[in-house]
Design an enzyme around this catalytic site. Sequence first.
Site, mmCIF file in Angstrom:
data_model
loop_
_atom_site.group_PDB
_atom_site.id
_atom_site.type_symbol
_atom_site.label_atom_id
_atom_site.label_comp_id
_atom_site.label_asym_id
_atom_site.label_seq_id
_atom_site.Cartn_x
_atom_site.Cartn_y
_atom_site.Cartn_z
ATOM 1 N N GLU A 125 47.632 -33.050 0.137
ATOM 2 C CA GLU A 125 47.233 -33.264 1.208
ATOM 3 C C GLU A 125 47.034 -34.151 2.405
ATOM 4 O O GLU A 125 48.145 -35.656 2.189
ATOM 5 C CB GLU A 125 46.131 -32.616 1.615
ATOM 6 C CG GLU A 125 45.499 -31.798 0.483
ATOM 7 C CD GLU A 125 44.110 -31.502 0.434
ATOM 8 O OE1 GLU A 125 43.843 -29.983 0.568
ATOM 9 O OE2 GLU A 125 43.086 -32.221 0.319
ATOM 10 N N CYS A 157 47.287 -38.171 8.903
ATOM 11 C CA CYS A 157 46.807 -39.162 7.692
ATOM 12 C C CYS A 157 47.307 -38.607 6.891
ATOM 13 O O CYS A 157 47.774 -37.302 6.319
ATOM 14 C CB CYS A 157 45.378 -39.186 7.553
ATOM 15 S SG CYS A 157 44.336 -38.998 6.690
ATOM 16 N N CYS A 203 43.469 -40.458 -7.462
ATOM 17 C CA CYS A 203 43.029 -41.570 -7.048
ATOM 18 C C CYS A 203 43.134 -42.458 -8.128
ATOM 19 O O CYS A 203 42.400 -41.681 -9.063
ATOM 20 C CB CYS A 203 42.802 -41.817 -5.792
ATOM 21 S SG CYS A 203 42.527 -43.301 -5.540
ATOM 22 N N CYS A 231 36.183 -43.507 -7.090
ATOM 23 C CA CYS A 231 35.183 -43.954 -6.030
ATOM 24 C C CYS A 231 33.874 -42.796 -6.081
ATOM 25 O O CYS A 231 34.646 -41.809 -5.457
ATOM 26 C CB CYS A 231 35.448 -43.894 -4.596
ATOM 27 S SG CYS A 231 36.363 -45.953 -4.726
ATOM 28 N N CYS A 236 34.083 -39.891 -3.238
ATOM 29 C CA CYS A 236 35.428 -39.448 -2.443
ATOM 30 C C CYS A 236 35.605 -38.728 -3.634
ATOM 31 O O CYS A 236 35.927 -38.070 -4.782
ATOM 32 C CB CYS A 236 36.090 -40.459 -2.593
ATOM 33 S SG CYS A 236 38.020 -40.230 -2.290
ATOM 34 N N GLY A 250 44.715 -41.010 -2.919
ATOM 35 C CA GLY A 250 45.349 -41.929 -2.437
ATOM 36 C C GLY A 250 44.911 -44.119 -2.380
ATOM 37 O O GLY A 250 44.179 -43.770 -1.390
ATOM 38 N N SER A 293 44.221 -48.772 4.451
ATOM 39 C CA SER A 293 43.333 -48.360 4.687
ATOM 40 C C SER A 293 43.119 -48.753 2.705
ATOM 41 O O SER A 293 44.206 -48.377 1.933
ATOM 42 C CB SER A 293 42.765 -46.933 4.853
ATOM 43 O OG SER A 293 41.340 -46.986 4.306
ATOM 44 N N LEU A 348 34.518 -50.699 2.721
ATOM 45 C CA LEU A 348 33.684 -51.674 2.311
ATOM 46 C C LEU A 348 32.119 -51.276 1.921
ATOM 47 O O LEU A 348 31.926 -51.297 0.574
ATOM 48 C CB LEU A 348 33.350 -52.257 3.302
ATOM 49 C CG LEU A 348 32.504 -53.913 2.825
ATOM 50 C CD1 LEU A 348 32.865 -55.179 1.458
ATOM 51 C CD2 LEU A 348 31.773 -55.038 4.206
ATOM 52 N N ASN A 358 30.708 -37.397 4.250
ATOM 53 C CA ASN A 358 31.606 -35.852 4.110
ATOM 54 C C ASN A 358 31.041 -35.543 2.273
ATOM 55 O O ASN A 358 31.802 -36.141 2.169
ATOM 56 C CB ASN A 358 32.762 -35.854 4.260
ATOM 57 C CG ASN A 358 33.192 -36.443 5.779
ATOM 58 O OD1 ASN A 358 32.191 -35.681 6.677
ATOM 59 N ND2 ASN A 358 34.040 -36.893 6.128
ATOM 60 N N CYS A 406 37.708 -37.131 6.299
ATOM 61 C CA CYS A 406 37.209 -38.775 4.984
ATOM 62 C C CYS A 406 37.236 -38.292 3.948
ATOM 63 O O CYS A 406 35.784 -37.595 3.436
ATOM 64 C CB CYS A 406 37.018 -39.615 5.198
ATOM 65 S SG CYS A 406 37.415 -40.273 6.902
HETATM 66 N N1 SAH Z 1 41.994 -45.488 -1.141
HETATM 67 C C1 SAH Z 1 41.782 -45.724 0.297
HETATM 68 C C2 SAH Z 1 42.629 -44.603 1.578
HETATM 69 C C3 SAH Z 1 41.782 -43.533 1.159
HETATM 70 S S1 SAH Z 1 40.231 -42.843 1.760
HETATM 71 C C4 SAH Z 1 40.775 -46.199 0.470
HETATM 72 O O1 SAH Z 1 39.820 -46.240 0.160
HETATM 73 O O2 SAH Z 1 40.257 -47.433 1.725
HETATM 74 C C5 SAH Z 1 40.131 -43.011 3.600
HETATM 75 C C6 SAH Z 1 38.542 -43.394 3.746
HETATM 76 O O3 SAH Z 1 37.582 -42.529 3.584
HETATM 77 C C7 SAH Z 1 38.466 -44.188 3.442
HETATM 78 O O4 SAH Z 1 37.393 -45.757 3.314
HETATM 79 C C8 SAH Z 1 37.375 -44.436 1.728
HETATM 80 O O5 SAH Z 1 36.204 -45.040 1.396
HETATM 81 C C9 SAH Z 1 36.851 -42.797 2.649
HETATM 82 N N2 SAH Z 1 35.542 -41.684 2.487
HETATM 83 C C10 SAH Z 1 35.802 -41.167 1.062
HETATM 84 N N3 SAH Z 1 35.119 -40.771 0.853
HETATM 85 C C11 SAH Z 1 34.647 -40.510 1.904
HETATM 86 C C12 SAH Z 1 33.036 -39.027 1.922
HETATM 87 N N4 SAH Z 1 32.595 -38.380 1.146
HETATM 88 N N5 SAH Z 1 33.032 -39.440 3.327
HETATM 89 C C13 SAH Z 1 33.508 -39.938 3.946
HETATM 90 N N6 SAH Z 1 34.376 -40.668 4.681
HETATM 91 C C14 SAH Z 1 34.949 -41.042 2.915
#
Ligand code: SAH
Length: 369
Positions: free
Chosen positions: A108, A121, A128, A132, A135, A183, A217, A241, A316, A359
């Site tokens: 996407e 974006c 990925c 995490c 996510c 990713g 990122s 972070l 989110n 995000c």
């Molecule tokens: N893998 C990379 C880029 C993709 S995610 C990274 O982790 O930075 C882009 C951003 O969205 C990252 O900061 C990630 O931690 C954040 N993110 C992921 N899931 C989220 C969620 N459910 N709510 C808010 N931010 C989220």
Amino acid sequence: MSVPGELTFVAPRRAKPPRHLADLDVEARRAAVLEHGEPRYRSDQLSRHYFERLISDPAGMTDLPAATRDTLASDLFPQLLTPVRELTCDDGATVKTLWRLFDGALVESVLMRYPDRSTVCVSSQAGCGMNCPFCATGQAGLTRNLSTGEIVEQVVAAARSLAHGDVAGGVGRVNNVVFMGMGEPLANYAPLLRALRRITDPSPAGLGLSQRGITVSTVGLVPAIDRLAGEGLSVTLAVSLHAPDDELRNTLVPVNTRWPVDQVLDAAWRYAERTKRRVSIEYALIRDINDQAWRANLLGDRLRGHLVHLNLIPLNPTPGSKWTASRPEDEAEFVRRLEGHGVAVTVRDTRGREIDGACGQLAATGADR
Ligand code: SAH
């Protein structure tokens, strides 16, 4: 049964996406043109069609002889992305597109229109591997890396729809590209780097966007951050972070067990030092998990005095998640404490929430959503 001499233990190689002009640097494009027995200036002609006029249908390249369109142009512009579904919200100012890749993998991208700029974006991988838990993309694991062409095409597609006036707000252009889709961009380093060059090199080499408008990122892959710092690019680094302490970060960003907070932040400061670019720290505020006042203080201590901007993202929630966004009063207190440490901080607006385009919501699980 294994057949003698066969490489039985080697994982099957995935077929590569077809070669696209965007995969090639200028020299390789010239070589491709010469291979077809065409004059070398065709290379620039084709590049301008793609990067300036945003055309990739050979039929539209009317300054080329018909035979050239049928052979060379068709060869260099395979269809890499096929739109499966498009969802809009925010009165049409946010558009999420689900793309099918040549092998059926789904990714996407999200285009966000603001009064003064447009941001796209993009995804760097299908799925990925960073896992995490908060996510959506992380839940399904990694399908595969995207090619340079597949990354660049997402940006070109956004540029095209803005140029054609297909997005609410009239004709526009792409100002910012953020690698915050699906990713981990630094886990797909070489294609990422080529994509950065293609997006920012001036025409006919590339799209000619400003490097300062690009943000990469990462979860914090330290060696790759250092490598990126040495590429001579003025792109912004964002580090996800989400916790200032290893104990919590080990659970929120599992790769922290390999590169802990101290090492990640040191790499971020080295990046800032070498590029003179302010680093962004991303921090999703999760109710009662990472939003305590004491964690705000610890985060403030760690960021204080550095060339840094803190982006707080209200979580989110993903489907089935036990976590949710912080209470407004906890968020406000978190901000207040960071500001008290002299840290520049903003709370990110959550564009695209209701279309799962915000995000961490990108999941691309199929055509049924
Ligand atoms: N893998 C990379 C880029 C993709 S995610 C990274 O982790 O930075 C882009 C951003 O969205 C990252 O900061 C990630 O931690 C954040 N993110 C992921 N899931 C989220 C969620 N459910 N709510 C808010 N931010 C989220």
